[in-house]
Scaffold this motif. Structure first.
Motif, PDB file in Angstrom:
ATOM      1  N   GLY A 147       0.811  -1.207   0.000  1.00  0.00           N
ATOM      2  CA  GLY A 147       0.000   0.000   0.000  1.00  0.00           C
ATOM      3  C   GLY A 147       0.850   1.265   0.000  1.00  0.00           C
ATOM      4  N   ILE A 148       0.362   2.289  -0.678  1.00  0.00           N
ATOM      5  CA  ILE A 148       1.061   3.577  -0.720  1.00  0.00           C
ATOM      6  C   ILE A 148       0.481   4.461   0.379  1.00  0.00           C
ATOM      7  CG2 ILE A 148       1.538   5.632  -2.105  1.00  0.00           C
ATOM      8  CD1 ILE A 148       1.272   3.849  -4.595  1.00  0.00           C
ATOM      9  N   LEU A 156       7.461  11.360  -1.877  1.00  0.00           N
ATOM     10  CA  LEU A 156       7.657   9.938  -1.630  1.00  0.00           C
ATOM     11  C   LEU A 156       6.484   9.129  -2.178  1.00  0.00           C
ATOM     12  CD1 LEU A 156       9.706   8.038  -0.373  1.00  0.00           C
ATOM     13  CD2 LEU A 156       8.513   8.248   1.812  1.00  0.00           C
ATOM     14  N   GLN A 157       5.267   9.672  -2.041  1.00  0.00           N
ATOM     15  CA  GLN A 157       4.107   8.995  -2.619  1.00  0.00           C
ATOM     16  C   GLN A 157       4.258   8.862  -4.129  1.00  0.00           C
ATOM     17  OE1 GLN A 157       0.135  10.215  -1.298  1.00  0.00           O
ATOM     18  NE2 GLN A 157       1.071  11.333   0.415  1.00  0.00           N
ATOM     19  N   ALA A 162       5.184   5.541  -8.935  1.00  0.00           N
ATOM     20  CA  ALA A 162       5.983   5.260 -10.134  1.00  0.00           C
ATOM     21  C   ALA A 162       6.558   3.845 -10.081  1.00  0.00           C
ATOM     22  CB  ALA A 162       7.103   6.291 -10.266  1.00  0.00           C
ATOM     23  N   ALA A 163       7.011   3.442  -8.901  1.00  0.00           N
ATOM     24  CA  ALA A 163       7.557   2.091  -8.754  1.00  0.00           C
ATOM     25  C   ALA A 163       6.479   1.042  -8.987  1.00  0.00           C
ATOM     26  CB  ALA A 163       8.166   1.925  -7.362  1.00  0.00           C
ATOM     27  N   ALA A 164       5.279   1.295  -8.460  1.00  0.00           N
ATOM     28  CA  ALA A 164       4.174   0.351  -8.656  1.00  0.00           C
ATOM     29  C   ALA A 164       3.796   0.260 -10.129  1.00  0.00           C
ATOM     30  CB  ALA A 164       2.977   0.776  -7.814  1.00  0.00           C
ATOM     31  N   ALA A 165       3.783   1.405 -10.808  1.00  0.00           N
ATOM     32  CA  ALA A 165       3.434   1.414 -12.228  1.00  0.00           C
ATOM     33  C   ALA A 165       4.464   0.654 -13.058  1.00  0.00           C
ATOM     34  CB  ALA A 165       3.321   2.859 -12.722  1.00  0.00           C
ATOM     35  N   PRO A 169       6.433  -2.529  -6.985  1.00  0.00           N
ATOM     36  CA  PRO A 169       5.888  -1.780  -5.844  1.00  0.00           C
ATOM     37  C   PRO A 169       6.801  -1.887  -4.628  1.00  0.00           C
ATOM     38  CG  PRO A 169       4.696  -3.835  -6.168  1.00  0.00           C
ATOM     39  CD  PRO A 169       5.591  -3.678  -7.361  1.00  0.00           C
ATOM     40  N   VAL A 170       6.765  -0.879  -3.778  1.00  0.00           N
ATOM     41  CA  VAL A 170       7.634  -0.824  -2.602  1.00  0.00           C
ATOM     42  C   VAL A 170       6.951  -1.531  -1.436  1.00  0.00           C
ATOM     43  CG1 VAL A 170       8.863   0.672  -0.987  1.00  0.00           C
ATOM     44  CG2 VAL A 170       8.634   1.339  -3.400  1.00  0.00           C
ATOM     45  N   HIS A 171       7.585  -2.577  -0.952  1.00  0.00           N
ATOM     46  CA  HIS A 171       7.049  -3.349   0.172  1.00  0.00           C
ATOM     47  C   HIS A 171       7.109  -2.516   1.444  1.00  0.00           C
ATOM     48  CE1 HIS A 171       6.834  -6.636   3.183  1.00  0.00           C
ATOM     49  NE2 HIS A 171       6.162  -7.283   2.241  1.00  0.00           N
ATOM     50  N   VAL A 172       6.176  -2.767   2.342  1.00  0.00           N
ATOM     51  CA  VAL A 172       6.107  -1.983   3.577  1.00  0.00           C
ATOM     52  C   VAL A 172       7.405  -2.070   4.373  1.00  0.00           C
ATOM     53  CG1 VAL A 172       5.066  -3.891   4.882  1.00  0.00           C
ATOM     54  CG2 VAL A 172       4.716  -1.532   5.645  1.00  0.00           C
ATOM     55  N   SER A 173       8.120  -3.195   4.268  1.00  0.00           N
ATOM     56  CA  SER A 173       9.371  -3.347   5.019  1.00  0.00           C
ATOM     57  C   SER A 173      10.444  -2.378   4.547  1.00  0.00           C
ATOM     58  CB  SER A 173       9.885  -4.784   4.902  1.00  0.00           C
ATOM     59  OG  SER A 173      10.177  -5.105   3.553  1.00  0.00           O
ATOM     60  N   GLN A 174      10.278  -1.831   3.329  1.00  0.00           N
ATOM     61  CA  GLN A 174      11.235  -0.873   2.785  1.00  0.00           C
ATOM     62  C   GLN A 174      10.759   0.567   2.945  1.00  0.00           C
ATOM     63  OE1 GLN A 174      14.141  -1.958   1.721  1.00  0.00           O
ATOM     64  NE2 GLN A 174      13.564  -4.113   1.958  1.00  0.00           N
ATOM     65  N   GLN A 175       9.593   0.738   3.526  1.00  0.00           N
ATOM     66  CA  GLN A 175       9.032   2.072   3.721  1.00  0.00           C
ATOM     67  C   GLN A 175       9.525   2.664   5.047  1.00  0.00           C
ATOM     68  OE1 GLN A 175       4.757   2.016   3.054  1.00  0.00           O
ATOM     69  NE2 GLN A 175       4.974   0.836   1.159  1.00  0.00           N
TER      70      GLN A 175
END
Length: 739
Positions: A147-148, A156-157, A162-165, A169-175
């Motif tokens: 989730g974003i 950052l959003q 852009a990564a998801a597209a 996608p950025v995993h929560v562990s990397q957020q």
């Protein structure tokens, strides 16, 4: 009527430190029921704490971490939501929340602002209606690990979108830290208009995060910040870093934390803070020592007070303070560090009779554990360490030592044992490695190593071993260890062949193993010894007893003929390891194999002991892949002696005793060996690969000969025509002339 509330929390990560013990016991002592959820046994939970399995709340093995900080706080952020949902009315508290007075809030919402200004809400204390909109919103949001977050900065959003597209996608562990914690709780609390349900700052966070170090100052400082409205007090686990780096993992005397420990009768020295995230503090190094017990601990130079205390608490060992200066001299009077070091130990329960200052070389004796932190090989010259090692090592000694790159410490230490990296750090652009040194058999009465002769195997092997490996030798045998990865291949070879018949002068299979990036332990024999030498047995005993093999996730013993025998025999030192043996002997003990007529030179050797009969020793292995030619009667006789359920017999007909050479000439040794070493080889795959023998001249010749020997000239002619129409085979071509 006061509402009775139960609190709950979670612990992942082994034993509790005094901080968790203190906080848990504070609830018990205040009469508030507290439940500790966990996914594994915890050995030092205070009495009165209720224990429950975390799988009652979340049945998972996926313990999410904030990867940048190596912290299970992310999983705890998720767990608390499900705990509240499954246990209506239960209030979550972090394990660093101290109970000043019972939390008997009537309101369903129990949460507090953590900073002045009434904006940011923390979740260290969290009570919510199990069916309320705030909990539902957060459970829904955390159901998507990609989730974003709408509450992080817009830039950052945009990066996350852009990564998801792009399909990444950025995993929560990397957020960012707290994305499922205070950041999320704050966002949804305000979005749902529930800010009026939040307790004021002084309820749980009168000492804010920026002021957290005040808990380490004189008790009156923190006490002056607590109000009558404070029920629970967040002690901020991030204080562990300061405590571990500057206070030996124990609260400063007279501090607020020290006062609380005394109030609840918690002994900090019995459960010191050993680490924080990826950082291992000195006290935590005691858990890296792979020994069951220690009677003596020696600190060389006085930089390991917390480790000494942890060792004493774990083993009740004697503590020796080796008082030697940076130039290797023995001072006539105690160095400045000795008195405060002793005072620290005695202040935390170590009897003075357990502490001894070593003030001259003649008083050095072999010890079980040595600490050489920020000492010789780091800030001091390593050459002064050798005299201490000679007198202080026995075959099972462990030493924790700091090694500065370029100091020359590795060659010295590798002459006495082996080193394993624990941590690394940079200091002014230079790498400092904290290593666990394990002494080997050669540590006893070791003479100073002499430089190997130029061009000799000793010189080659020493170079190959590098800083993290080792090379050891005796008149008949040598052992070379090269560290690369957590897969280890143990090979056995003949030095005469390696040095005299191979252009690269490397052990058999060296390049193949190197290409895979695997670690290698190469055992070389100076002749046809069948490795029946007490020195070799002692090496494997020492490697086993020191826990050497335990550092690897996968270990495979590999060899052919004499080396195949050794692979099957010495696997007993590493139970569970796999074996790949090509045309091995089971033993040359004539009492067991009277029919063996080869290898006269080794008949007189001793084949007794745990490594003597390979057929029996190999029962300790995981799987034993036995490759042999069933038409070689002596090889078959040995193969028949391997009767364990773990034996996989792979038959390669008519390829002879030198089966490895035949497979190599056919171009299939590498794929078969690779599959066997990485654990993917199956019998079906082996026999599919072996079909390549149909075009192999030796196999064709042997098949042709067998047809003739059995009086089947017609079959021989048919085979000959098949072979010669597809290529040439001189033996068959000449044989066809007389048919």
């Amino acid at each position: 009527m006061v509402r009775v509330r139960e609190v709950g929390t979670l612990w992942i990560g082994g034993s509790l430190s005094w901080m968790e013990q203190l906080c848990l016991k504070s609830f018990v002592d205040q009469g508030q029921q507290i439940t500790l959820f966990s996914y594994e046994p915890i050995p030092n939970v205070p009495e009165g704490v209720i224990r429950r399995d975390g799988r009652e709340v979340l049945d998972t093995d996926n313990f999410l971490k904030y990867e940048k900080k190596d912290s299970f706080a992310l999983f705890a952020d998720l767990f608390r939501l499900h705990m509240i949902a499954r246990n209506p009315g239960m209030i979550w508290v972090d394990t660093d929340v101290y109970c000043l007075r019972p939390m008997d809030y009537d309101a369903d919402h129990v949460l507090g602002f953590e900073l002045p200004g009434g904006a940011r809400v923390n979740n260290a204390v969290l009570g919510l209606p199990a069916d309320g909109p705030l909990l539902r919103a957060m459970l829904d949001y955390t159901s998507d690990v990609y989730g974003i977050p709408p509450f992080v900065k817009g830039r950052l959003q945009e990066e996350y979108r852009a990564a998801a597209a792009a399909g990444q996608p950025v995993h929560v562990s990397q957020q960012p830290w707290g994305v499922w914690g205070p950041m999320m709780v704050t966002h949804f609390t305000h979005a749902l208009g529930l800010a009026d349900q939040v307790q004021p700052l002084d309820a749980f966070y009168p000492v804010t995060f920026p002021d957290r170090l005040k808990f380490l100052r004189p008790a009156a400082v923190a006490e002056g910040m607590i109000t009558p409205h404070t029920t629970a007090l967040h002690l901020w686990a991030s204080n562990k870093r300061e405590l571990g780096l500057r206070h030996h993992g124990i609260p400063p005397a007279g501090s607020y934390l020290d006062k609380l420990l005394r109030l609840h009768d918690i002994q900090a020295e019995a459960a010191p803070i050993k680490g924080r995230g990826k950082h291992v503090f000195d006290a935590g190094l005691v858990d890296r020592l792979d020994i069951a017990e220690a009677q003596t601990f020696a600190d060389l130079g006085g930089n390991a007070q917390s480790l000494a205390l942890a060792a004493w608490n774990k083993w009740d060992c004697d503590i020796q303070l080796i008082d030697i200066d940076h130039k290797g001299n023995w001072p006539a009077t105690p160095s400045p560090w000795v008195v405060p070091y002793t005072a620290f130990l005695t202040a935390h329960g170590v009897p003075e009779a357990k502490i001894a200052r070593i003030s001259r070389a003649g008083d050095l004796r072999p010890v079980d554990v040595i600490a050489n932190l920020s000492g010789f090989g780091d800030v001091n010259k390593v050459k002064h360490l050798e005299a201490v090692l000679k007198a202080s090592l026995h075959a099972q000694t462990r030493m924790l030592t700091d090694i500065r790159k370029g100091s020359g410490a590795y060659p010295l230490l590798n002459a006495y044992g082996s080193c394993e990296t624990v941590t690394t750090r940079d200091a002014d652009g230079v790498t400092i490695t904290r290593a666990l040194f394990r002494a080997g058999p050669q540590a006893v009465a070791q003479e100073a190593p002499t430089p190997p002769e130029e061009g000799s195997w000793a010189e080659i092997a020493t170079t190959l071993a590098g800083q993290e490996g080792f090379f050891r030798d005796s008149p008949e045998h040598s052992v070379l260890f090269i560290k690369r990865s957590d897969t280890l291949v143990v090979t056995f070879d003949n030095l005469d062949i390696a040095m005299g018949k191979r252009e690269d002068r490397r052990p058999w299979g060296f390049s193949f193993i190197e290409k895979q990036g695997w670690s290698m332990l190469g055992v070389m024999a100076n002749g046809w010894t069948w490795y029946r030498d007490p020195w070799v047995w002692q090496q494997f005993d020492a490697l086993r007893d020191s826990g050497f093999f335990k550092q690897f996730k996968r270990v495979v013993f590999y060899g052919a003929s004499m080396g195949g025998y050794a692979a099957c025999a010495f696997v007993a030192a590493c139970p569970g390891a796999d074996v790949v043996a090509i045309s091995p002997q089971s033993t040359l003990d004539k009492a067991l194999v009277p029919w063996e007529t080869r290898y006269h030179t080794a008949w007189g050797r001793d084949y007794s002991g745990p490594y003597g009969d390979a057929a029996q020793a190999s029962h300790a292995a995981g799987r034993v892949f036995l490759l042999y030619d069933p038409y070689e009667p002596l090889d078959t006789g040995h193969a028949d002696r391997f009767t364990g359920a773990n034996v996989v017999k792979l038959r390669a007909p008519l390829l002879g005793h030198r089966l490895g050479s035949s497979l190599q000439q056919m171009g299939i040794l590498a794929p078969i060996t690779l599959a066997a070493l990485n654990g993917t080889l199956t019998e079906a795959e082996f026999y599919r690969t072996l079909r390549a023998r149909k075009t192999f001249p030796r196999y064709q010749r042997e098949l042709f000969k067998r047809a003739l020997d059995r009086g089947r000239p017609g079959l021989a002619r048919k085979l000959g025509r098949w072979v010669l129409t597809r290529g040439d085979n001189r033996f068959i071509r000449q044989g066809m002339l007389v048919l």
